[in-house]
Structures are given as structure tokens and as C-alpha cells.
Design a protein around this motif. Structure first.
Motif, mmCIF file in Angstrom:
data_model
loop_
_atom_site.group_PDB
_atom_site.id
_atom_site.type_symbol
_atom_site.label_atom_id
_atom_site.label_comp_id
_atom_site.label_asym_id
_atom_site.label_seq_id
_atom_site.Cartn_x
_atom_site.Cartn_y
_atom_site.Cartn_z
ATOM 1 N N LEU A 20 62.179 10.975 47.846
ATOM 2 C CA LEU A 20 60.923 10.831 48.578
ATOM 3 C C LEU A 20 60.041 12.074 48.460
ATOM 4 O O LEU A 20 58.822 11.976 48.436
ATOM 5 C CB LEU A 20 61.200 10.562 50.062
ATOM 6 N N LEU A 21 60.667 13.248 48.408
ATOM 7 C CA LEU A 21 59.919 14.503 48.405
ATOM 8 C C LEU A 21 59.519 14.989 47.011
ATOM 9 O O LEU A 21 58.561 15.755 46.892
ATOM 10 C CB LEU A 21 60.740 15.604 49.079
ATOM 11 N N ALA A 22 60.232 14.587 45.985
ATOM 12 C CA ALA A 22 60.013 15.124 44.639
ATOM 13 C C ALA A 22 58.567 15.019 44.156
ATOM 14 O O ALA A 22 58.033 16.003 43.633
ATOM 15 C CB ALA A 22 60.969 14.483 43.640
ATOM 16 N N PRO A 23 57.877 13.887 44.310
ATOM 17 C CA PRO A 23 56.482 13.839 43.838
ATOM 18 C C PRO A 23 55.581 14.846 44.553
ATOM 19 O O PRO A 23 54.752 15.509 43.916
ATOM 20 C CB PRO A 23 56.047 12.397 44.134
ATOM 21 N N SER A 24 55.734 14.980 45.848
ATOM 22 C CA SER A 24 54.920 15.939 46.602
ATOM 23 C C SER A 24 55.264 17.374 46.220
ATOM 24 O O SER A 24 54.373 18.223 46.060
ATOM 25 C CB SER A 24 55.137 15.766 48.106
ATOM 26 N N MET A 25 56.560 17.655 46.079
ATOM 27 C CA MET A 25 56.980 19.007 45.702
ATOM 28 C C MET A 25 56.493 19.358 44.299
ATOM 29 O O MET A 25 56.083 20.494 44.048
ATOM 30 C CB MET A 25 58.507 19.147 45.764
ATOM 31 N N ALA A 26 56.528 18.391 43.400
ATOM 32 C CA ALA A 26 56.059 18.627 42.031
ATOM 33 C C ALA A 26 54.566 18.972 42.027
ATOM 34 O O ALA A 26 54.130 19.874 41.304
ATOM 35 C CB ALA A 26 56.333 17.410 41.160
ATOM 36 N N MET A 27 53.782 18.281 42.852
ATOM 37 C CA MET A 27 52.351 18.565 42.916
ATOM 38 C C MET A 27 52.097 19.951 43.518
ATOM 39 O O MET A 27 51.252 20.705 43.025
ATOM 40 C CB MET A 27 51.621 17.500 43.735
ATOM 41 N N PHE A 30 52.989 22.478 40.821
ATOM 42 C CA PHE A 30 51.955 22.477 39.785
ATOM 43 C C PHE A 30 50.728 23.268 40.247
ATOM 44 O O PHE A 30 50.199 24.108 39.510
ATOM 45 C CB PHE A 30 51.556 21.047 39.418
ATOM 46 N N GLU A 31 50.258 22.991 41.460
ATOM 47 C CA GLU A 31 49.092 23.689 41.996
ATOM 48 C C GLU A 31 49.351 25.193 42.121
ATOM 49 O O GLU A 31 48.454 26.001 41.886
ATOM 50 C CB GLU A 31 48.672 23.105 43.347
ATOM 51 N N HIS A 32 50.576 25.541 42.479
ATOM 52 C CA HIS A 32 50.947 26.954 42.592
ATOM 53 C C HIS A 32 50.934 27.644 41.232
ATOM 54 O O HIS A 32 50.406 28.748 41.081
ATOM 55 C CB HIS A 32 52.324 27.079 43.241
ATOM 56 N N ILE A 33 51.494 26.992 40.235
ATOM 57 C CA ILE A 33 51.596 27.575 38.896
ATOM 58 C C ILE A 33 50.229 27.636 38.214
ATOM 59 O O ILE A 33 49.817 28.680 37.714
ATOM 60 C CB ILE A 33 52.585 26.776 38.021
ATOM 61 N N GLU A 34 49.536 26.525 38.191
ATOM 62 C CA GLU A 34 48.301 26.443 37.412
ATOM 63 C C GLU A 34 47.065 26.975 38.132
ATOM 64 O O GLU A 34 46.186 27.540 37.502
ATOM 65 C CB GLU A 34 48.044 24.993 36.980
ATOM 66 N N LYS A 36 47.184 28.836 41.178
ATOM 67 C CA LYS A 36 47.506 29.962 42.066
ATOM 68 C C LYS A 36 47.354 29.637 43.552
ATOM 69 O O LYS A 36 47.092 30.504 44.360
ATOM 70 C CB LYS A 36 46.654 31.193 41.729
ATOM 71 N N HIS A 37 47.526 28.354 43.924
ATOM 72 C CA HIS A 37 47.509 27.992 45.336
ATOM 73 C C HIS A 37 48.807 28.471 45.981
ATOM 74 O O HIS A 37 49.880 28.317 45.389
ATOM 75 C CB HIS A 37 47.397 26.480 45.511
ATOM 76 N N PRO A 38 48.738 29.039 47.175
ATOM 77 C CA PRO A 38 49.980 29.493 47.815
ATOM 78 C C PRO A 38 50.867 28.313 48.205
ATOM 79 O O PRO A 38 50.363 27.236 48.533
ATOM 80 C CB PRO A 38 49.489 30.234 49.051
ATOM 81 N N LEU A 39 52.164 28.528 48.135
ATOM 82 C CA LEU A 39 53.096 27.496 48.572
ATOM 83 C C LEU A 39 53.141 27.471 50.099
ATOM 84 O O LEU A 39 53.090 28.520 50.737
ATOM 85 C CB LEU A 39 54.503 27.776 48.038
ATOM 86 N N PRO A 40 53.262 26.284 50.692
ATOM 87 C CA PRO A 40 53.434 26.226 52.146
ATOM 88 C C PRO A 40 54.703 26.979 52.549
ATOM 89 O O PRO A 40 55.683 27.007 51.800
ATOM 90 C CB PRO A 40 53.573 24.735 52.444
ATOM 91 N N SER A 41 54.690 27.582 53.708
ATOM 92 C CA SER A 41 55.848 28.378 54.142
ATOM 93 C C SER A 41 57.125 27.552 54.215
ATOM 94 O O SER A 41 58.218 28.084 54.045
ATOM 95 C CB SER A 41 55.555 29.036 55.488
ATOM 96 N N GLU A 42 57.014 26.250 54.440
ATOM 97 C CA GLU A 42 58.196 25.391 54.533
ATOM 98 C C GLU A 42 58.953 25.273 53.216
ATOM 99 O O GLU A 42 60.145 24.987 53.214
ATOM 100 C CB GLU A 42 57.814 23.970 55.006
ATOM 101 N N VAL A 43 58.270 25.476 52.100
ATOM 102 C CA VAL A 43 58.928 25.328 50.794
ATOM 103 C C VAL A 43 58.995 26.632 50.010
ATOM 104 O O VAL A 43 59.555 26.674 48.925
ATOM 105 C CB VAL A 43 58.252 24.236 49.927
ATOM 106 N N ASN A 44 58.440 27.701 50.547
ATOM 107 C CA ASN A 44 58.429 28.989 49.866
ATOM 108 C C ASN A 44 59.761 29.706 50.096
ATOM 109 O O ASN A 44 60.173 29.913 51.236
ATOM 110 C CB ASN A 44 57.274 29.839 50.387
ATOM 111 N N LEU A 45 60.424 30.110 49.020
ATOM 112 C CA LEU A 45 61.719 30.789 49.143
ATOM 113 C C LEU A 45 61.631 32.122 49.858
ATOM 114 O O LEU A 45 62.628 32.621 50.378
ATOM 115 C CB LEU A 45 62.338 30.999 47.759
ATOM 116 N N GLN A 46 60.458 32.707 49.923
ATOM 117 C CA GLN A 46 60.302 33.984 50.610
ATOM 118 C C GLN A 46 60.648 33.877 52.099
ATOM 119 O O GLN A 46 60.920 34.878 52.741
ATOM 120 C CB GLN A 46 58.878 34.519 50.435
#
Length: 62
Positions: A20-27, A30-34, A36-46
């Protein structure tokens, strides 16, 4: 060969909910890599490291 340094972006350990989460996580990734949008704190390993600890970057050794 591209002058851009190769980087690794792990997307792992989502479990059964990953279907269920994979499509949203992939987007988000992608936005982070291409774009430079910051990752939401919920998914950021930091979120697992505080400021006093060394932050990790997952880059290849090239």
C-alpha cells in the motif's frame, strides 16, 4: 559516463503494508532525489539519530 556521483537510496523493510505504501514512498523518494524536496520526518532516516551522533550518508564508494 555521467559526472554525477552515484548514490544509493535504500527502500527496504516495509513489510506487508509495503504494497500500500510503496507507490507513495517511491514518489517521495523521486521528488527528494530529482527535485531536492525534503523527506517528511516520518520517513527520513535522520529521525533515528540525534544531533550529537554522526549522520550517515548512503553513497557508493566510487
Amino acid at each position: 559516463m555521467s559526472s554525477r556521483k552515484a548514490e544509493s537510496y535504500p527502500s527496504n523493510g516495509m513489510g506487508a503494508r509495503g504494497t500500500l505504501l510503496a507507490p507513495s514512498m517511491a514518489m517521495l523518494l523521486f521528488e527528494h532525489i530529482e527535485n531536492k524536496h525534503p523527506l517528511p520526518s516520518e520517513v527520513n532516516l535522520q529521525r533515528f539519530w540525534n544531533e550529537k551522533q554522526v549522520s550517515f550518508q548512503f553513497n557508493s564508494s566510487d
